[in-house]
Design a protein around this motif. Structure first.
Motif, PDB file in Angstrom:
ATOM      1  N   LEU A 198       0.823  -1.213   0.000  1.00 45.40           N
ATOM      2  CA  LEU A 198       0.000   0.000   0.000  1.00 45.40           C
ATOM      3  C   LEU A 198       0.855   1.260   0.000  1.00 45.40           C
ATOM      4  O   LEU A 198       0.562   2.214  -0.729  1.00 45.40           O
ATOM      5  CB  LEU A 198      -0.930   0.001   1.216  1.00 45.40           C
ATOM      6  N   THR A 199       1.891   1.285   0.836  1.00 44.31           N
ATOM      7  CA  THR A 199       2.685   2.507   0.959  1.00 44.31           C
ATOM      8  C   THR A 199       3.650   2.691  -0.212  1.00 44.31           C
ATOM      9  O   THR A 199       3.884   3.826  -0.653  1.00 44.31           O
ATOM     10  CB  THR A 199       3.479   2.515   2.277  1.00 44.31           C
ATOM     11  N   ASN A 200       4.201   1.613  -0.747  1.00 44.17           N
ATOM     12  CA  ASN A 200       5.187   1.726  -1.818  1.00 44.17           C
ATOM     13  C   ASN A 200       4.560   1.795  -3.201  1.00 44.17           C
ATOM     14  O   ASN A 200       4.956   2.617  -4.032  1.00 44.17           O
ATOM     15  CB  ASN A 200       6.171   0.553  -1.772  1.00 44.17           C
ATOM     16  N   GLU A 201       3.580   0.919  -3.487  1.00 42.68           N
ATOM     17  CA  GLU A 201       3.070   0.826  -4.855  1.00 42.68           C
ATOM     18  C   GLU A 201       1.811   1.648  -5.094  1.00 42.68           C
ATOM     19  O   GLU A 201       1.506   1.975  -6.248  1.00 42.68           O
ATOM     20  CB  GLU A 201       2.820  -0.642  -5.214  1.00 42.68           C
ATOM     21  N   TYR A 202       1.086   1.971  -4.036  1.00 39.05           N
ATOM     22  CA  TYR A 202      -0.127   2.778  -4.216  1.00 39.05           C
ATOM     23  C   TYR A 202      -0.017   4.158  -3.571  1.00 39.05           C
ATOM     24  O   TYR A 202      -0.963   4.938  -3.629  1.00 39.05           O
ATOM     25  CB  TYR A 202      -1.347   2.030  -3.657  1.00 39.05           C
ATOM     26  N   GLY A 203       1.116   4.449  -2.938  1.00 37.76           N
ATOM     27  CA  GLY A 203       1.349   5.789  -2.417  1.00 37.76           C
ATOM     28  C   GLY A 203       0.551   6.162  -1.187  1.00 37.76           C
ATOM     29  O   GLY A 203       0.393   7.351  -0.892  1.00 37.76           O
ATOM     30  N   PHE A 204       0.048   5.179  -0.437  1.00 39.60           N
ATOM     31  CA  PHE A 204      -0.677   5.485   0.794  1.00 39.60           C
ATOM     32  C   PHE A 204       0.301   6.028   1.846  1.00 39.60           C
ATOM     33  O   PHE A 204       1.443   5.564   1.947  1.00 39.60           O
ATOM     34  CB  PHE A 204      -1.347   4.233   1.353  1.00 39.60           C
ATOM     35  N   SER A 205      -0.158   6.982   2.654  1.00 38.16           N
ATOM     36  CA  SER A 205       0.616   7.388   3.821  1.00 38.16           C
ATOM     37  C   SER A 205       0.533   6.293   4.876  1.00 38.16           C
ATOM     38  O   SER A 205      -0.309   5.385   4.783  1.00 38.16           O
ATOM     39  CB  SER A 205       0.084   8.702   4.392  1.00 38.16           C
TER      40      SER A 205
END
Length: 594
Positions: A40-47
């Protein structure tokens, strides 16, 4: 030990098929759990907070549907529940592995995963294991199950790191990172699970007249028989199979008859009325179970171990970003994580074989203390080496308390209402799951901040120098952050391989993060020791001073009443006469107060 192993090996074949399904299900379930936060944080840019919030909402929905599924398991059986759950999970995993939009991600995480994967994780195979074992074989069988799903998790970790080390693949014009390729692999594992369950899984119950369930009378005039160790002289497959056939004759295998909501052959006009009657029956069973002191013993125990059990989610959602952001992508994060899983593969069966005859909490309490203290390794050394020591240390405690805790929990479940019992015991998680997951996100955001400006669109660090002013990742040239890349004395760009090398990054003290984890973990053994008279005996005399209470600090107290054989094959306190009377104190306690 030989007796426990022999009795287990002589169980009917269905239990080994269930253990194989546990292996496949755990591989795909553990796998997505290990990588989803990074995904989520790396590939979809979620905080960090947004990723934790999404996972917390998903986990809460999982628990709700798991509770519904647990009731359905009692009503329609393990096979039907498993087939429906895997069918839905296959669609959801396809969206995660092959999808590219956040809409597809939300559909999988918030709709399909709760309906499908939550049911697979609620313990439907654990219910099946209980029915396929007898009291004397149950503790060892659950230890084998524990080792089985840890083997699958360890192999998942190995595959994740192997794929992370490979260059990204381009398939059909789309980029597949190592993490995404691993999720594709779990999709095919789910397909394999569906095929195995469709052709092999059956609802069966195993009984042994000489090893009855708690409260059931032994067969009249039947002598006690212990499993014979294999003694066929020189080993050969034929001799071993002959020994196993003879030993298996002790067991009676019968079809499990689920409590169907509507009996077969019911007239269409009566189906609604029959279904409502069955729903009223389920409600009545739930009310009866809620009044059970056994349920509340499990409820309090599972609440008490929350702090220590949280180390598992911290190993999955706190340690990987901590190591990657501080030390870079080349750190073997998941190999370090697999130390715990390899240890839990090797040692649980050995520990169970040696401790099966000890009272449950004499094994559980020391294990809790050992695991609770394990974050000291990262407080002392917040490095990859410290993380490896943490994983080894927590494993030493986990193999003592966790398998035994599972066996103790399921042994208290009433016959025929195991799924309902598990669901009601897990109700407290509906209140704790989202705040618990959000706590990890807050800890990451406060003490382990991400650095998206120094990473590309799929999370790779921009660590490759292209020229004096340009940095690139393995996928191509990176956009420079605001203010440009840092430069060295020669005026060349310093391309960051970690967040610590990112120009705008602030570095808080990492020891503070792991001190918080340590303090939270220590709450578990403290609360369990305080509540031990109730957990072990059903007694409310928590503050009665005695030397026995002092021995409870390490789980060695003898308790307040004589002991009797329990449902998990080990010595435990005999239940009070009115086990369902939660509000009525045990007679021994009432006499003591008077």
């Amino acid at each position: 030990m030989a007796s426990n192993v022999g009795a287990f090996l002589a169980l009917p074949p269905q239990i080994f098929l269930v253990l194989f399904l546990v292996f496949l299900n755990s591989f795909q379930g553990f796998g997505i759990r290990f990588v989803r936060y990074q995904y989520l944080t790396n590939e979809y840019g979620f905080s960090d907070k947004a990723a934790a919030s999404l996972l917390g909402v998903q986990a809460t929905l999982n628990l709700f549907f798991a509770g519904v599924g647990a009731v359905l398991t009692d009503a329609v059986g393990v096979r039907r529940c498993a087939m429906v759950a895997m069918s839905v999970s296959i669609v959801g995993r396809a969206l995660v592995a092959f999808g590219r939009s956040r809409l597809e991600l939300y559909a999988s995480f918030l709709v399909l995963a709760p309906v499908g994967e939550a049911l697979l994780s609620v313990g439907i195979y654990r219910v099946s294991l209980k029915k396929l074992t007898t009291p004397r074989t149950r503790a060892f069988a659950f230890a084998v199950e524990y080792a089985t799903f840890n083997l699958s998790g360890a192999l998942a970790d190995v595959l994740i790191d192997a794929l992370r080390r490979r260059p990204d693949a381009v398939i059909g014009g789309a980029t597949f990172t190592g993490t995404r390729l691993f999720l594709v692999a779990t999709f095919f594992v789910l397909l394999a699970s569906w095929v195995v369950a469709f052709f092999g899984l059956r609802d069966e119950t195993v009984t042994d007249a000489d090893d009855p369930e708690e409260g059931a009378a032994p067969a009249a005039g039947s002598p006690k028989r212990r499993a014979r160790a294999y003694a066929g002289g020189a080993w050969s497959p034929r001799a071993w199979l002959a020994w196993r056939r003879e030993e298996t004759r002790r067991y009676v295998v019968s079809p499990t008859r689920p409590k169907a909501f509507v009996a077969p052959g019911t007239a269409p006009a009566s189906r609604v009325e029959a279904a409502l009657a069955q729903l009223r029956r389920v409600a009545a069973e739930a009310a009866t179970t809620l009044r059970s002191r056994r349920l509340w013993r499990v409820f309090v125990a599972s609440l008490a171990v929350f702090g220590v059990a949280k180390q598992w989610s911290e190993s999955e959602q706190l340690m990987p970003p901590f190591l990657e952001r501080r030390y870079g992508e080349k750190v073997p994060i998941f190999t370090i994580h697999s130390i715990n899983l390899w240890g839990c593969l090797i040692f649980p069966t050995l520990v169970a074989a040696k401790t099966s005859d000890l009272p449950a909490f004499r094994v559980i309490v020391p294990g809790l203390w050992i695991m609770a203290l394990s974050p000291l390794a990262l407080v002392a050394s917040p490095t990859p080496a410290g993380a490896a020591v943490w994983q080894a240390w927590l494993t030493a405690g986990e193999v003592l308390w966790s398998p035994r805790f599972s066996a103790w929990t399921i042994s208290l479940a009433p016959e025929g209402r195991e799924g309902l019992f598990i669901a009601l015991a897990g109700v407290k998680d509906l209140l704790l799951t989202w705040p618990s997951t959000m706590l990890v996100g807050v800890l990451n955001a406060r003490f382990n901040e991400n650095c998206p400006s120094c990473r590309d669109a799929v999370g790779h660090f921009c660590s490759t120098v292209v020229d004096a002013t340009t940095c690139a990742s393995q996928t191509g040239v990176c956009d420079a952050p605001a203010g440009g890349w840092e430069t060295n004395a020669a005026g060349h760009a310093v391309c960051p391989a970690t967040c610590l090398e990112c120009a705008s990054y602030s570095d808080p003290n990492p020891r503070t993060l792991w001190t918080v984890v340590l303090l939270l973990s220590l709450t578990s053994p403290v609360v369990v020791v305080f509540a031990l008279p109730f957990l072990r005996d059903g007694s409310y005399r928590l503050c009665a001073p005695s030397s026995d209470r002092l021995r409870d600090v390490c789980g060695a107290g003898r308790g307040l009443r004589p002991r009797a054989a329990s449902g998990d094959g080990v010595a435990m306190v005999a239940p009070p006469q009115d086990e369902t009377g939660l509000l009525e104190a045990p007679k021994a306690d009432a006499a003591g107060v008077a």
